[in-house]
Design an enzyme around this catalytic site. Sequence first.
Site: not given
Length: 567
Positions: A99, A207, A266, A339-340
């Site tokens: 990430d 991200d 993302e 994960h969100d």
Amino acid sequence: MENQEWWRSAVVYQVYPRSFADSDGDGIGDLRGIIGRLDHLQSLGVDVVWLSPIYASPQDDNGYDISDYRAIDPVFGTLHDVDELIAQLHARGMRLVMDLVVNHTSDEHPWFRESASSPSNPKRDWYWWRPPRPGFAAGEPGAEPSNWESFFSGSTWQLDEASGEYYLHLFSRKQPDLNWENPEVREAVYDMMGWWLDRGVDGFRMDVINLISKDPALPDGVVAPGKTWGDGFPYYGYGPRIHEFIHEMNDVVFGSRPGTFLTVGEMPGVTVEQARRFTDPARREVSMVFQFEHVGLDHGESGKWDARPLQIIELKRSMQRWQDGLADVGWNSLYWNNHDQPRAVSRFGDDGQHWAASAKLLGAILHLQRGTPFIYQGEEIGMTNSPFTSLADLRDIESLNYLAGLVAAGIEPDDAMLTAVAAATRDNARTPMQWDADAHGGFTTGTPWISSNPNHAELNVSAQADDPDSVLAFYRRLIALRHDDPLVTTGSFTMLLPEHDRLFAFVREDGADRMLVLGNMGGDELAIADLAVLDDWNDSQLALGNYPAASIHAPLRAWEVRVLRQR
Ligand code: TEU
């Protein structure tokens, strides 16, 4: 070019290290825990592991607030552990994607500490510092340099008492935004990326990378009715220099290195048209983007805490648009969970009576689209949302800030609000991975940082590993199908019956080589005998299904998915 793009036929598995496997009993998952579970990933058949952040961090946003990009947070392990993870993954034929969180750092990163130390510090300009709005004194309501609302509630501006200036944070106040206008910032980021590539990592998931270019004028946004803050997205969501920055990053970081890396941008709020540009190979920006349209379809007028039922026709329309939009240029990523997001089987399927069938159907109608599928830990066993019943069960800063904001506005959250938060909270994705029926699902021998879902006693890896009818076995078959059948990677995509409100049906095709996917998105039987599209599939074979084989004209059973193949 095409055959070098190995990621087109790959399946990615996302690990959220905090919740995956705890090797030392402190209740927080860690790198040695992941190393101890590689057999599971290998037997699943995934090609790439994407790790959510493991870097040094105060953990204000579970590691998405980084204080040292070149150090591992002690709760997760050491650099030595990462080297071992890379070596073990590579030895098993898997790759590792890290990430990359570079829209912002932690406020405890030395860069920010220096930047905040004085307005004349050489790193002052590495972040977005601004004086109060003209005519306002520092700290006075309305003095914020722009009216933008943070993703995590409240203003995006935090006052620094010492200098009387504000700094920008699109997320929490402990996540100050880096100023990408400054070439030194970009150089420092590219340098750090190279350092990780030289350690052996195979790419990055970037991200909120579409937010790195801001309109330097920082104009006020429109304030929607009933809102306190304005919408800054038009000024940072697809900023004036976004393509320049991403192309430059690609050029500097990957241009000089041999090999093909996976880069996943993302991008909340990205449109199909923008995604075509970001993923057009000729522009050399990113391999694929993570877009949010399909996971926003059950959001109500005031957003994620105000859910409305998913309309299947809208889901089909959205997926079709992305498939069509990136058909000839660019590439899609395919996901239900990360994960969100709340767990897909609870959100879009049926986590009661038809739990297993609906989990399998969701897997099939996603993985067999054109693009690169992402599996989020636990999805492969059909993990569900957790029954959060009180505020004390929640851990996530987004949910906690939202509830605190209500209280600050004089609204005492009632049961309906708590129910809405429980259904939408990111914590649903973050309960411990369910390995077996032991305490805490075998995740830890200590006390987990967030309670495990009580259904771990029945719903776990060990209960499914040797059961050929399990969700896990189905996911293995789905992944194997992608690896064994090139049509899944290369075939064109055509949505069928777009106006049907229950049947999710599409064809993948390359000349006479064809695959038909038929999915019944509901618990009632669905008659399909009179569908004209079935007429020329009489000589097809069932390639995959979640029920015992039936004639192709037989009604689809509850949440049945049928994959037919014709050569
Ligand atoms: O998420 C970006 C993003 O789009 C989320 O803020 C999203 O709006 C929210 O989670 C929906 O509920 C990335 C990470 O995936 C997330 O975990 C981080 O909190 C965020 O960036 C900040 O780094």
